[in-house]
Scaffold this active site. Structure first.
Site, mmCIF file in Angstrom:
data_model
loop_
_atom_site.group_PDB
_atom_site.id
_atom_site.type_symbol
_atom_site.label_atom_id
_atom_site.label_comp_id
_atom_site.label_asym_id
_atom_site.label_seq_id
_atom_site.Cartn_x
_atom_site.Cartn_y
_atom_site.Cartn_z
ATOM 1 N N LYS A 133 0.869 -1.183 0.000
ATOM 2 C CA LYS A 133 0.000 0.000 0.000
ATOM 3 C C LYS A 133 0.903 1.230 0.000
ATOM 4 O O LYS A 133 1.471 1.603 1.014
ATOM 5 C CB LYS A 133 -0.884 -0.006 1.247
ATOM 6 C CG LYS A 133 -2.250 0.607 1.077
ATOM 7 C CD LYS A 133 -2.322 2.099 0.844
ATOM 8 C CE LYS A 133 -2.126 2.969 2.053
ATOM 9 N NZ LYS A 133 -1.912 4.386 1.695
ATOM 10 N N GLU A 154 9.348 1.465 11.172
ATOM 11 C CA GLU A 154 10.454 2.415 10.969
ATOM 12 C C GLU A 154 9.814 3.794 10.947
ATOM 13 O O GLU A 154 9.118 4.138 10.003
ATOM 14 C CB GLU A 154 11.179 2.062 9.662
ATOM 15 C CG GLU A 154 12.593 2.558 9.648
ATOM 16 C CD GLU A 154 12.694 3.958 9.143
ATOM 17 O OE1 GLU A 154 12.522 4.889 9.960
ATOM 18 O OE2 GLU A 154 12.924 4.131 7.942
ATOM 19 N N CYS A 171 14.036 9.768 7.000
ATOM 20 C CA CYS A 171 13.880 9.240 8.362
ATOM 21 C C CYS A 171 15.140 9.463 9.178
ATOM 22 O O CYS A 171 15.079 9.696 10.372
ATOM 23 C CB CYS A 171 13.517 7.760 8.305
ATOM 24 S SG CYS A 171 14.631 6.767 7.326
ATOM 25 N N GLU A 211 10.290 15.567 15.628
ATOM 26 C CA GLU A 211 10.681 15.490 14.215
ATOM 27 C C GLU A 211 9.929 16.541 13.400
ATOM 28 O O GLU A 211 8.714 16.683 13.514
ATOM 29 C CB GLU A 211 10.341 14.090 13.683
ATOM 30 C CG GLU A 211 10.801 13.888 12.246
ATOM 31 C CD GLU A 211 10.606 12.445 11.767
ATOM 32 O OE1 GLU A 211 9.480 11.936 11.882
ATOM 33 O OE2 GLU A 211 11.584 11.846 11.290
HETATM 34 O O1 TXE Z 1 2.716 9.585 7.424
HETATM 35 P P1 TXE Z 1 1.777 8.366 7.721
HETATM 36 P P2 TXE Z 1 2.356 11.051 6.911
HETATM 37 C C1 TXE Z 1 6.690 11.144 9.657
HETATM 38 C C2 TXE Z 1 6.998 12.609 9.426
HETATM 39 C C3 TXE Z 1 5.710 13.152 8.931
HETATM 40 C C4 TXE Z 1 4.706 12.324 9.688
HETATM 41 C C5 TXE Z 1 3.350 12.220 9.029
HETATM 42 O O2 TXE Z 1 7.347 13.205 10.661
HETATM 43 O O3 TXE Z 1 5.549 14.516 9.228
HETATM 44 O O4 TXE Z 1 5.283 11.051 9.765
HETATM 45 O O5 TXE Z 1 3.491 11.868 7.662
HETATM 46 C C6 TXE Z 1 -0.482 4.946 5.673
HETATM 47 N N1 TXE Z 1 -3.537 2.400 8.916
HETATM 48 N N2 TXE Z 1 7.139 10.313 8.543
HETATM 49 O O6 TXE Z 1 1.040 11.517 7.432
HETATM 50 O O7 TXE Z 1 0.378 8.791 8.003
HETATM 51 C C7 TXE Z 1 -0.401 6.077 4.676
HETATM 52 O O8 TXE Z 1 -1.433 5.978 3.716
HETATM 53 C C8 TXE Z 1 -2.624 1.924 8.051
HETATM 54 C C9 TXE Z 1 8.364 9.589 8.740
HETATM 55 O O9 TXE Z 1 2.531 11.055 5.467
HETATM 56 O O10 TXE Z 1 2.473 7.577 8.753
HETATM 57 C C10 TXE Z 1 0.984 5.880 4.122
HETATM 58 O O11 TXE Z 1 0.957 4.837 3.152
HETATM 59 N N3 TXE Z 1 -1.900 2.732 7.252
HETATM 60 C C11 TXE Z 1 8.535 8.518 7.742
HETATM 61 C C12 TXE Z 1 1.783 5.424 5.349
HETATM 62 O O12 TXE Z 1 0.798 4.963 6.278
HETATM 63 C C13 TXE Z 1 -2.079 4.058 7.339
HETATM 64 C C14 TXE Z 1 8.101 8.790 6.360
HETATM 65 C C15 TXE Z 1 2.603 6.519 6.016
HETATM 66 O O13 TXE Z 1 1.768 7.601 6.325
HETATM 67 C C16 TXE Z 1 -3.028 4.606 8.236
HETATM 68 C C17 TXE Z 1 6.856 9.544 6.304
HETATM 69 C C18 TXE Z 1 -3.773 3.719 9.059
HETATM 70 N N4 TXE Z 1 -4.675 4.147 9.945
HETATM 71 C C19 TXE Z 1 6.457 10.279 7.371
HETATM 72 N N5 TXE Z 1 -2.982 5.954 8.121
HETATM 73 C C20 TXE Z 1 9.862 7.814 7.781
HETATM 74 N N6 TXE Z 1 10.053 6.979 8.800
HETATM 75 O O14 TXE Z 1 10.703 7.935 6.902
HETATM 76 C C21 TXE Z 1 -2.057 6.237 7.181
HETATM 77 N N7 TXE Z 1 -1.515 5.103 6.707
#
Ligand code: TXE
Length: 490
Positions: A175, A250, A284, A382
């Site tokens: 996904k 992660e 990250c 972060e």
């Molecule tokens: O991430 P999300 P977002 C951190 C970074 C950023 C914050 C939010 O600080 O500001 O996270 O970013 C899916 N059940 N990182 O909102 O929501 C979503 O569709 C299952 C760090 O973009 O965590 C996407 O595919 N899945 C990070 C994935 O989760 C769900 C990289 C990540 O989205 C879901 C990105 C749910 N309920 C953001 N809700 C890194 N570690 O590198 C959302 N998703």
């Protein structure tokens, strides 16, 4: 406008509901792709296809050597299509083409490395302390794996999950993020071309709360590999707990890049830039806390601000650009809100701190902000943007205390010429990855992951393949003994 379909059971398909959503180009702010908005029914179809493929002879009876060959073919196809994949990803998430090309040039290695491991997952014969028993272990695949991918490096973060999961004999439902799905759909076509049986790899596109939640809570999913933010991770932990599915997380960090007085100044400045301004800080492992020793502080800050002034913000598709936009409008808003709060709390902006003038799209300047107080929100949380929080320290003990003073523990950088000090810090700093006199180096062979709020589990390296297996123990009674007393443990 590009119209995309998702891949379920080897067929390109729209969402059953017919619903779609739009992906926007961060460089222009304009919509550029239409994607299927999968709901629970589509996800159910994909998971059932993956489950059926897992049990079907076409995959289940494929030898580990043959799986390795398929992975190698996939690596070759990624290499042959690298230019197109890199451009798609840059258009989708605004990451510099220099960076996406670099990532794509290396990406095949993840498939080749996992391919090599596929037929080297050995169990062992145990020197068992029971007479007439042959006991051995076998690493067996877990079943359907759900890979939840964020927007910052979609292909890399897919490869690092998918390659080991397939090497171990699992099947997957991937996904991608709703903000950057296009490159993964193109990649899915390469999976098909490589010859993996239908249903072994499925890709569903959709929103986190819809498709994402349906996938991570599906009872047939046995293992979830998640990269994203801690808030979303909490939902995923609850969902997987209900089904006892295994999970790796992660979740990013607040990584310290620590510069000692004896560091090579130019190297440390480049390391700081690589840590926080590369990928516009949307990484990250971003080195978002810069800890600098008092003796080199003024010279370091002068050199770094001069280097920042030379960073070229621009179209990420232009190879002359050093920094592209934030990937989403929401991310830009987060950066602006956190910066306003930092200034309100007394932090001092030394560079950047605003959107560049005269640009559409979601750009933010490379920012350096001096913080006297390590408890400030900007030091603790972060940002996921090009903002380095600068802190001064006097000695090694204080550096370590500051470095370990957050709830994250993903990465750390140490800049020193003193080898013993480098090792001491590497030993004592709370981080899953430590770089000494380098930063943001990755390899298919080297595990990545953290602890604390940064998550748990590791991706990359030999262990990553074993993480997609269950160890099975087999007991064979070699005697003619009819079991004796059945009420006694043997
Ligand atoms: O991430 P999300 P977002 C951190 C970074 C950023 C914050 C939010 O600080 O500001 O996270 O970013 C899916 N059940 N990182 O909102 O929501 C979503 O569709 C299952 C760090 O973009 O965590 C996407 O595919 N899945 C990070 C994935 O989760 C769900 C990289 C990540 O989205 C879901 C990105 C749910 N309920 C953001 N809700 C890194 N570690 O590198 C959302 N998703």
């Amino acid at each position: 406008m590009t119209e995309c379909q998702m891949l379920i059971d080897g067929a390109w398909t729209a969402a059953a509901s017919g619903r779609t959503f739009l992906s926007r180009n961060p460089t222009t702010g304009e919509d550029w792709a239409i994607l299927p908005d999968a709901d629970a029914a589509d996800v159910d179809r994909a998971v059932r296809a993956a489950d059926a493929a897992f049990h079907a002879a076409a995959w289940h009876r494929t030898t580990a050597t043959a799986r390795g060959k398929l992975l190698r073919r996939l690596g070759d196809l990624v290499a042959a299509n690298a230019a197109e994949l890199a451009e798609l990803e840059t258009r989708d998430n605004g990451k510099l083409i220099r960076e996406t090309r670099g990532q794509l040039a290396y990406l095949p290695e993840f498939f080749y490395y996992a391919a090599g491991l596929a037929d080297k997952l050995e169990g062992s014969t145990l020197p068992i302390d029971k007479p007439d028993m042959l006991v051995f272990t076998v690493p067996a695949p877990v079943g359907v794996v759900a890979a939840i991918i964020p927007w910052n490096s979609p292909l890399y973060l897919t490869a690092i999950k998918l390659a080991p999961a397939l090497a171990a004999g699992n099947t997957l439902v991937v996904k991608p993020s709703e903000h950057a799905s296009a490159s993964i759909l193109r990649f899915a076509a390469l999976v098909k071309e490589a010859g993996f049986p239908d249903g072994v790899v499925n890709v569903v596109t959709g929103l986190g709360g819809g498709a994402g939640a349906a996938l991570t809570s599906h009872p047939l999913v046995r293992r979830v590999a998640f990269t994203g933010g801690p808030q979303t991770a909490r939902h995923v932990i609850r969902a997987t707990a209900e089904n006892f599915a295994k999970l790796s997380l992660e979740l990013g960090g607040k990584s310290a890049n620590i510069v000692f007085d004896d560091a090579d100044l130019e190297g440390a400045v480049n390391g700081a830039v690589a840590g926080i301004y590369a990928a516009s800080g949307q990484s990250c492992v971003a080195g978002s806390r810069l800890l600098v020793q008092a003796g080199i502080y003024d010279r370091f800050v002068a050199a770094l601000t001069a280097r920042i002034a030379r960073i070229r913000i621009g179209d990420p598709l232009d190879t002359a650009s050093d920094m592209g936009p934030m990937a989403t409008a929401q991310q830009l808003e987060i950066v602006e809100t956190m910066m306003a709060r930092a200034v309100e709390q007394g932090a001092v902006v030394l560079a950047g701190g605003r959107r560049p003038e005269g640009r559409d799209g979601w750009f933010y300047e490379p920012t350096l902000i001096a913080c006297d107080d390590a408890t400030l929100d900007i030091v603790q949380n972060e940002v996921f943007g090009p903002v380095a929080a600068l802190l001064r320290f006097d000695d090694e003990a204080e550096a370590l205390e500051l470095a370990n003073g957050t709830s994250y523990a993903l990465a750390a950088g140490i800049w020193t010429k003193d080898i013993a000090r480098g090792h001491r810090l590497a030993r004592d700093v709370h981080a899953g990855i430590v770089w000494v006199n380098t930063y943001r180096a990755i390899s298919a062979m080297a595990p990545i992951g953290g602890y604390g709020v940064s998550g748990y589990g590791r991706e990359g390296g030999i262990q990553s393949v074993l993480d997609y297996t269950e160890l099975k123990t087999v007991w064979i009674n070699l005697s003619e003994d009819p079991m004796g007393d059945p009420f006694m443990m043997r």
